[in-house]
Each structure stands twice: as structure tokens, then as C-alpha cells.
Design an enzyme around this catalytic site. Structure first.
Site, PDB file in Angstrom:
ATOM      1  N   LEU A  97       0.899  -1.150   0.000  1.00  0.00           N
ATOM      2  CA  LEU A  97       0.000   0.000   0.000  1.00  0.00           C
ATOM      3  C   LEU A  97       0.933   1.193   0.000  1.00  0.00           C
ATOM      4  CD1 LEU A  97      -3.005   0.841   0.194  1.00  0.00           C
ATOM      5  CD2 LEU A  97      -2.731   0.921   2.678  1.00  0.00           C
ATOM      6  N   ASP A  98       0.870   2.028  -1.036  1.00  0.00           N
ATOM      7  CA  ASP A  98       1.933   3.012  -1.232  1.00  0.00           C
ATOM      8  C   ASP A  98       2.057   3.995  -0.080  1.00  0.00           C
ATOM      9  OD1 ASP A  98       0.651   5.725  -2.005  1.00  0.00           O
ATOM     10  OD2 ASP A  98      -0.414   4.308  -3.283  1.00  0.00           O
ATOM     11  N   LYS A  99       3.199   4.644   0.004  1.00  0.00           N
ATOM     12  CA  LYS A  99       3.562   5.512   1.130  1.00  0.00           C
ATOM     13  C   LYS A  99       2.521   6.594   1.385  1.00  0.00           C
ATOM     14  CE  LYS A  99       7.394   8.463   2.713  1.00  0.00           C
ATOM     15  NZ  LYS A  99       8.757   8.975   2.379  1.00  0.00           N
ATOM     16  N   ALA A 100       1.951   7.153   0.329  1.00  0.00           N
ATOM     17  CA  ALA A 100       1.003   8.259   0.466  1.00  0.00           C
ATOM     18  C   ALA A 100      -0.404   7.799   0.831  1.00  0.00           C
ATOM     19  CB  ALA A 100       0.963   9.063  -0.823  1.00  0.00           C
ATOM     20  N   SER A 101      -0.624   6.475   0.880  1.00  0.00           N
ATOM     21  CA  SER A 101      -1.953   5.928   1.173  1.00  0.00           C
ATOM     22  C   SER A 101      -2.012   5.377   2.591  1.00  0.00           C
ATOM     23  CB  SER A 101      -2.302   4.829   0.170  1.00  0.00           C
ATOM     24  OG  SER A 101      -2.310   5.337  -1.153  1.00  0.00           O
TER      25      SER A 101
END
Length: 228
Positions: A97-101
């Protein structure tokens, strides 16, 4: 299977760590020094530091990941999820789950279960609540639902519904890198908030941001049933 996969599936260590201890000549298979990438069977006698592979209890955790944490087990990466959790046993994230999410990520030491969850042909559902930078119309909903060309492939059709003028709910059955953000960008929208709220039958609605809990026995039974 290969020795590093067997050690990972057993919950002993990651594949990368398995490669390291093999290169350090700490692993024996049927009385012989193990070679990197060696194929082994479960009935083989495998010793690590002259001891049998320790039997590890399986760990199944639901984490509500905050923004800024990176879903990697690589200790050299600053802000990695392993350091963030500081869990006393070996575990790893199932997928990313990407860093910004933010939102739900499963953590485990069960490599076999993780592989089943990640298998793209299984078409396992993952559900998200997403906010974009401006109100969207029905054309946007239709385009996202039918599939968008990203990374040289067209995404699978997906379920999508409006929550508000700038927020939608979307259910994916694949996990391309930053898929939702890239899909929205193709259609002229920028994602400003993305939260994963469900993976198959596991939900994060009872977990505060940054906290985690063990899966219940009922959740685990249902999860395994869905993966058959």
C-alpha cells in the site's frame, strides 16, 4: 520448492534472509551444505546452524497503516513497516500500500497464505475509499469501472460507486503499482486521499490509524475458505 521459499513459508525468515544464511554456509540439506537456490522437498532433513528449522506459530495481523509508512521488509529503507511495528517475531507485509496511502495491510509469517492472497488469477477483492481533487462526473465513474490503460495494460473492470461529489468507493481484483492513482490520472484527476478498507473478508473499521490487531479465528477460517 526452492530452499529460500521453504524457509519463508515456514515463517522462519524472509527469502532474502534465507539467501544470506545459505551464503554463510549455515544451512545443511540431508547432510550436505546447501547451495543458493537449491531445490528441496519438505521431507528433506534441513538443519540451520546444526539444528532443525524451529516451528513457528503462524501470525496473522490486520494493520491500519498510516500515511508515510513504506510497505517493505527491507530494514535499510527508512520508514519501513517492520521498524514501524517493532513486532517481536518475523513478519512481513502481504502486498503493498503506497507511502502516500493509508488503510488495511495484512502482516504475517505465513508465506503460503500470502502467496494465495497475492495470486492475481484468484481475483481477490480489495476495497478502497478515494478522494480526488475535484468533483467527478458519470463519465469518470464509467471510465474507471470499465478499465483504464496504464503501464501498457488495460485494468480489469471493477466495481465503483459515488460516496460524495469528490469521493468514491472502488473494489479492485488486481494490484498494479499505484493502480488507482494512475487510473484517475489518465482520466484527468489527482488522488488526494486513498484508504484501503477491506482485503477479501478482512476489514479495518474497528482499528484506529496506526494500530493493529490479530485476526480472529472466524476471520481466518473465512479467509482461507475464500482462497481455496
Amino acid at each position: 520448492m526452492r530452499i529460500n521459499k521453504l524457509l519463508s513459508n515456514s515463517g522462519f525468515c524472509s527469502r532474502r534472509e534465507a539467501n544470506r544464511i545459505i551464503e554463510e554456509h549455515r544451512v545443511m540439506v540431508n547432510g550436505r551444505l546447501c547451495k543458493p537456490g537449491q531445490w528441496v522437498e519438505e521431507e528433506d532433513i534441513i538443519l540451520i546452524d546444526n539444528k532443525p528449522i524451529p516451528v513457528k506459530d503462524k501470525v496473522y495481523i490486520a494493520l491500519n497503516k498510516p500515511v508515510g509508512i513504506i510497505c517493505t521488509a527491507a530494514k535499510e529503507v527508512q520508514g519501513n513497516i517492520i521498524d514501524y511495528m517493532n513486532y517481536p517475531e518475523y513478519i512481513f507485509p502481504v502486498g503493498r500500500l503506497d507511502k502516500a496511502s493509508q488503510g488495511l495491510i495484512l502482516m504475517t509469517n505465513d508465506g503460503e497464505l500470502a502467496n494465495k492472497i497475492l495470486a492475481s488469477e484468484g481475483k481477490n477483492e480489495k476495497e478502497y475509499i478515494v478522494t480526488v481533487h475535484k468533483p467527478f462526473d458519470d463519465f469518470f465513474i464509467k471510465g474507471m469501472s470499465q478499465g483504464v490503460e496504464i503501464c501498457g495494460v488495460k485494468t480489469r473492470p471493477c466495481k465503483m460507486s459515488r460516496v460524495s461529489e469528490g469521493t468514491f468507493r472502488i473494489i479492485l481484483t488486481q494490484g498494479l503499482n499505484k493502480q488507482i492513482r494512475r487510473m484517475a490520472k489518465v482520466l484527468g484527476y489527482k488522488v488526494i486521499r486513498l484508504e484501503r478498507i477491506r482485503i477479501i473478508n478482512i476489514k479495518n473499521n474497528d482499528i484506529d490509524i496506526g494500530k493493529w490487531r490479530n485476526l480472529t479465528e472466524e476471520e481466518l477460517i473465512e479467509l482461507k475458505h475464500n482462497l481455496k
